[in-house]
Design a protein around this motif. Structure first.
Motif, PDB file in Angstrom:
ATOM      1  N   LEU A 169      34.632  88.111   5.252  1.00  0.00           N
ATOM      2  CA  LEU A 169      33.687  87.675   6.268  1.00  0.00           C
ATOM      3  C   LEU A 169      32.899  88.857   6.827  1.00  0.00           C
ATOM      4  CD1 LEU A 169      36.019  85.201   8.215  1.00  0.00           C
ATOM      5  CD2 LEU A 169      34.341  84.659   6.434  1.00  0.00           C
ATOM      6  N   PRO A 170      31.601  88.697   7.050  1.00  0.00           N
ATOM      7  CA  PRO A 170      30.769  89.797   7.566  1.00  0.00           C
ATOM      8  C   PRO A 170      30.935  89.977   9.078  1.00  0.00           C
ATOM      9  CG  PRO A 170      29.413  87.860   7.199  1.00  0.00           C
ATOM     10  CD  PRO A 170      30.797  87.506   6.706  1.00  0.00           C
ATOM     11  N   VAL A 171      32.066  90.564   9.469  1.00  0.00           N
ATOM     12  CA  VAL A 171      32.378  90.793  10.881  1.00  0.00           C
ATOM     13  C   VAL A 171      32.534  92.282  11.131  1.00  0.00           C
ATOM     14  CG1 VAL A 171      33.976  90.342  12.783  1.00  0.00           C
ATOM     15  CG2 VAL A 171      33.618  88.595  11.022  1.00  0.00           C
ATOM     16  N   MET A 172      31.860  92.762  12.162  1.00  0.00           N
ATOM     17  CA  MET A 172      32.108  94.104  12.671  1.00  0.00           C
ATOM     18  C   MET A 172      33.150  94.008  13.779  1.00  0.00           C
ATOM     19  SD  MET A 172      28.314  95.771  13.054  1.00  0.00           S
ATOM     20  CE  MET A 172      27.266  96.129  11.640  1.00  0.00           C
ATOM     21  N   PHE A 173      34.359  94.481  13.506  1.00  0.00           N
ATOM     22  CA  PHE A 173      35.401  94.527  14.523  1.00  0.00           C
ATOM     23  C   PHE A 173      35.278  95.858  15.267  1.00  0.00           C
ATOM     24  CE2 PHE A 173      37.196  91.568  11.389  1.00  0.00           C
ATOM     25  CZ  PHE A 173      37.571  90.517  12.213  1.00  0.00           C
ATOM     26  N   ILE A 174      34.903  95.778  16.523  1.00  0.00           N
ATOM     27  CA  ILE A 174      34.566  96.969  17.299  1.00  0.00           C
ATOM     28  C   ILE A 174      35.663  97.243  18.322  1.00  0.00           C
ATOM     29  CG2 ILE A 174      32.936  97.906  18.994  1.00  0.00           C
ATOM     30  CD1 ILE A 174      30.873  95.980  17.463  1.00  0.00           C
ATOM     31  N   ILE A 175      36.355  98.358  18.152  1.00  0.00           N
ATOM     32  CA  ILE A 175      37.381  98.767  19.104  1.00  0.00           C
ATOM     33  C   ILE A 175      36.792  99.831  20.016  1.00  0.00           C
ATOM     34  CG2 ILE A 175      39.678  99.741  19.425  1.00  0.00           C
ATOM     35  CD1 ILE A 175      40.292  98.973  16.515  1.00  0.00           C
ATOM     36  N   GLU A 176      36.710  99.538  21.290  1.00  0.00           N
ATOM     37  CA  GLU A 176      36.314 100.545  22.267  1.00  0.00           C
ATOM     38  C   GLU A 176      37.591 101.244  22.756  1.00  0.00           C
ATOM     39  OE1 GLU A 176      32.493  99.420  24.717  1.00  0.00           O
ATOM     40  OE2 GLU A 176      33.921  97.780  24.817  1.00  0.00           O
ATOM     41  N   ASN A 177      37.892 102.355  22.163  1.00  0.00           N
ATOM     42  CA  ASN A 177      39.096 103.092  22.533  1.00  0.00           C
ATOM     43  C   ASN A 177      38.737 104.019  23.695  1.00  0.00           C
ATOM     44  OD1 ASN A 177      41.415 104.571  22.765  1.00  0.00           O
ATOM     45  ND2 ASN A 177      41.647 104.930  20.563  1.00  0.00           N
ATOM     46  N   ASN A 178      38.982 103.523  24.906  1.00  0.00           N
ATOM     47  CA  ASN A 178      38.554 104.275  26.091  1.00  0.00           C
ATOM     48  C   ASN A 178      39.716 104.937  26.830  1.00  0.00           C
ATOM     49  OD1 ASN A 178      39.795 102.210  27.524  1.00  0.00           O
ATOM     50  ND2 ASN A 178      37.880 101.222  28.136  1.00  0.00           N
ATOM     51  N   GLY A 179      40.850 105.088  26.140  1.00  0.00           N
ATOM     52  CA  GLY A 179      41.910 105.904  26.690  1.00  0.00           C
ATOM     53  C   GLY A 179      43.010 105.191  27.437  1.00  0.00           C
ATOM     54  N   TYR A 180      42.690 104.057  28.053  1.00  0.00           N
ATOM     55  CA  TYR A 180      43.673 103.386  28.896  1.00  0.00           C
ATOM     56  C   TYR A 180      43.559 101.868  28.773  1.00  0.00           C
ATOM     57  CZ  TYR A 180      44.732 107.772  31.254  1.00  0.00           C
ATOM     58  OH  TYR A 180      45.146 109.052  31.520  1.00  0.00           O
TER      59      TYR A 180
END
Length: 658
Positions: A169-180
């Motif tokens: 599937l054409p999905v961009m899985f976006i993880i915002e790794n902001n530390g906490y």
């Protein structure tokens, strides 16, 4: 921070600056309003704007994006009128949820934004469903879905990635790794070095991106989107960034070391990009000041509009009328041609004719394709309808239910088959918190039917024999259907599939191959929320559904002297109280017969309703007959003792003598 413009024009560079500056200035205004008590809650995205803006700028306006509550840049980049956002945050009617939910817990089809629920994980599965609908249409669209590093520990994250990988599937899985998380640092959340590494196990291409560098975000995602359009596949993107303010403003940041705050303050995505544009001569101080003034004026003007809007005046009808999406029942009368079929054949026939009737209907479930499902109901469907529409799923009920919601959002209908009703527990969250609440929260339908093979009598034990309808009749926004006969099963399932609201459709396994009935060969419908009066009499009202309907008929056949109204509820939610109350007022005695355990079952609510509405007509206490308040056992002798069947006749006799 190093910026590479690649082939971007000066105009494109400035456009990205405008887009990243706007959410920052709105946030700065919101922080002032919070201190003034004019906004009740705020989840700040300061320091993370480059991700939301960069991702949204890459997508076309017709492509769906599923943000989190720190992604104001998604909404502003899609050019949502600010006064509507401000009204949303103030809980006013012209917001997107009519005051029913707060901050960014909303979606809007107009802007192709699908907002989060607080449980986080289900939106990843929704993205799968949206992308599946796009892939089935061959339209080369890409879906982007946001999550935080904390939610990568949720089961839904892993389920959604696995489905996307298997189905390409054409999905961009976006993880915002902001530390906490709220206050939990990443070293207490996961042990791997990079979250992008989790993509390896699912066969997904993964990338680590500087989430504070707007050009790196924009250029890399532009490249990836082009690849995904030509060859549909998912990607996992870990954006390294930092949350510069508390989880929400009241939380503060005392748990964050000051040196860490200082380190990331130096990486501010807005000021660094501003300095870069100034250095290369694309942005002048005068133009920057002009932009600030224009955006601040837009903010103030739109705040004035929102502030002038009156507070919501609640009404009962206004709230209750939005629990379900309005649906105009389409009556299709049966033909004269009939065939004597089993309950299971009626279900199969409904599915087959509904698939023919609705080209946008997709069935999903474990082993339902070539194998035909655990009960062989969809055997042969792949040959007729193809694997695009009859889809085997991995064992991941939660993400599959969420994917059904995504299909619904993107113009499809979905049927999700639980292999056994018991297994729905692992998909419980998206049913009761996502499907059930979406129309009430922001006016979005949930065109999903969840099929539930259920019930005891087959010595299948504690994990394959429950009849768990009461888990769902309690939840506003769900419809619950539970037929007892083949004729009703076909007509009601047809209607459930037509209905744009979420329906839990219970099918008793013991009835599948034991109950026969003459059923019209052609397609027809039966209205939901309408009970059937199977027998008429003046002595007592018997209310039942599912297998107990047949058990009651057996009891009455053995006791022909009993003159009873026998009501088959058929639909448990919404409930046909008109038929129930009319019968009770006529007979004066009521017995409610269910297979589920006694405490907390639907019989309890029926009893309470009858006592409240028909008390003066009653000649005896309302009686309930149900199974033992224990898990359902395996051995036949224990199961026979557990089930309500062997206790009904005695209680009925006692009631008639009262």
């Amino acid at each position: 921070m190093i910026f590479y413009r690649q082939n971007l024009t000066d105009a494109q560079l400035l456009d990205l600056y405008k887009k990243i500056l706007k959410p920052r200035l709105i946030e700065e205004k919101m922080l002032i309003l919070i201190r003034q008590g004019k906004v009740s809650k705020w989840f700040s995205g300061i320091g993370q704007e480059a991700i939301a803006v960069g991702v949204t700028a890459v997508l076309d306006d017709s492509e769906y994006v599923l943000p989190m509550h720190r992604n104001l840049g998604v909404f502003t980049t899609r050019n949502i009128p600010l006064h509507r956002l401000f009204s949303q945050w103030q809980g006013k009617a012209s917001g997107f949820t009519k005051g029913r939910d707060r901050s960014f817990h909303f979606g809007t089809q107009e802007y192709k934004i699908i907002g989060m629920i607080s449980h986080l994980g289900p939106q990843l599965g929704i993205a799968d469903g949206i992308a599946l609908a796009d892939k089935l249409q061959y339209n080369k669209k890409v879906t982007a879905v946001f999550t935080g590093e904390g939610a990568t520990s949720e089961g839904d994250f892993h389920e959604a990635l696995n489905i996307a990988a298997v189905w390409k599937l054409p999905v961009m899985f976006i993880i915002e790794n902001n530390g906490y998380g709220l206050s939990t640092p990443t070293n207490e959340q996961y042990a791997c070095e990079n979250l992008a590494d989790k993509g390896i196990g699912y066969g997904i291409d993964s990338y680590i991106i500087d989430g504070n560098n707007i050009l790196e975000v924009y250029n890399k995602l532009s490249q990836l989107k082009e690849q995904m359009q030509e060859n549909p596949h998912p990607v996992l993107l870990e954006f390294k960034t930092f949350r510069m303010r508390g989880h929400e403003e009241a939380s503060g940041t005392k748990y964050v070391p000051q040196e860490l705050m200082d380190e990331w303050a130096a990486k501010d995505p807005v000021s660094n990009y501003r300095n870069y544009l100034t250095q290369i001569g694309v942005l002048t101080t005068e133009f920057d000041e002009q932009l600030h003034a224009e955006i601040k004026q837009e903010i103030d003007e739109n705040l004035a509009i929102a502030n002038a809007e009156p507070e919501i005046v609640p009404t009962y009808s206004g709230e209750l009328d939005d629990v379900y999406k309005p649906y105009q029942y389409e009556e299709v009368n049966p033909s004269d041609e009939i065939k004597n079929v089993r309950f299971i054949d009626a279900i199969r026939n409904s599915l087959e004719q509904s698939m023919q009737r609705h080209n946008n209907l997709v069935i999903m479930g474990q082993d339902i394709a070539e194998y035909g499902g655990a009960f062989k109901i969809t055997d042969g469907f792949v040959d007729v309808f193809g694997k695009d529409r009859v889809r085997n799923t991995p064992i991941c009920e939660s993400a599959v239910v969420s994917a059904g919601m995504g299909l619904s959002i993107n113009g499809y209908k979905a049927i999700v088959e639980m292999q056994f009703a018991d297994f729905v527990s692992t998909g419980f969250n998206p049913i009761v918190n996502l499907l059930a609440k979406s129309h009430y929260r922001w006016g979005e339908k949930a065109d999903v039917v969840v099929r539930m093979p259920c019930g005891g009598g087959t010595q299948a034990g504690p994990f394959h024999s429950q009849t768990n309808e009461a888990w769902f009749t309690k939840t506003p926004g769900l419809k619950v259907v539970y037929p007892a006969f083949p004729y009703d099963a076909k007509g009601l399932l047809n209607t459930a599939i037509n209905d744009p609201n979420p329906v839990l459709f219970f099918e008793h396994k013991q009835l599948y191959r034991s109950v026969y009935q003459d059923v019209p060969v052609d397609y027809y419908t039966i209205p939901l929320e309408k009970a059937a009066l199977l027998k008429e009499g003046n002595q007592v009202t018997i209310i039942a559904f599912g297998a107990p309907v047949h058990w009651a008929l057996e009891t009455l056949a053995h006791n022909p002297e009993i003159e009873a109204d026998l009501i088959d509820l058929r639909t448990l939610q919404p409930l046909d109280t008109e038929t129930i109350f009319a019968s009770v007022k006529k007979t004066g005695k009521v017995i409610i017969y269910q297979e589920d355990t006694l405490f907390g079952g639907i019989a309890s609510d029926l009893s309470a309703l009858i006592m409240e509405e028909c008390f003066e007509y009653l000649d005896a206490p309302v009686k309930r007959v149900a199974s033992l308040d224990s898990p359902i056992p395996f051995t036949k002798a224990l199961e026979d003792q557990f089930l309500s069947k062997n206790r009904f006749e005695k209680v009925l006799s006692e009631l008639l003598k009262y």
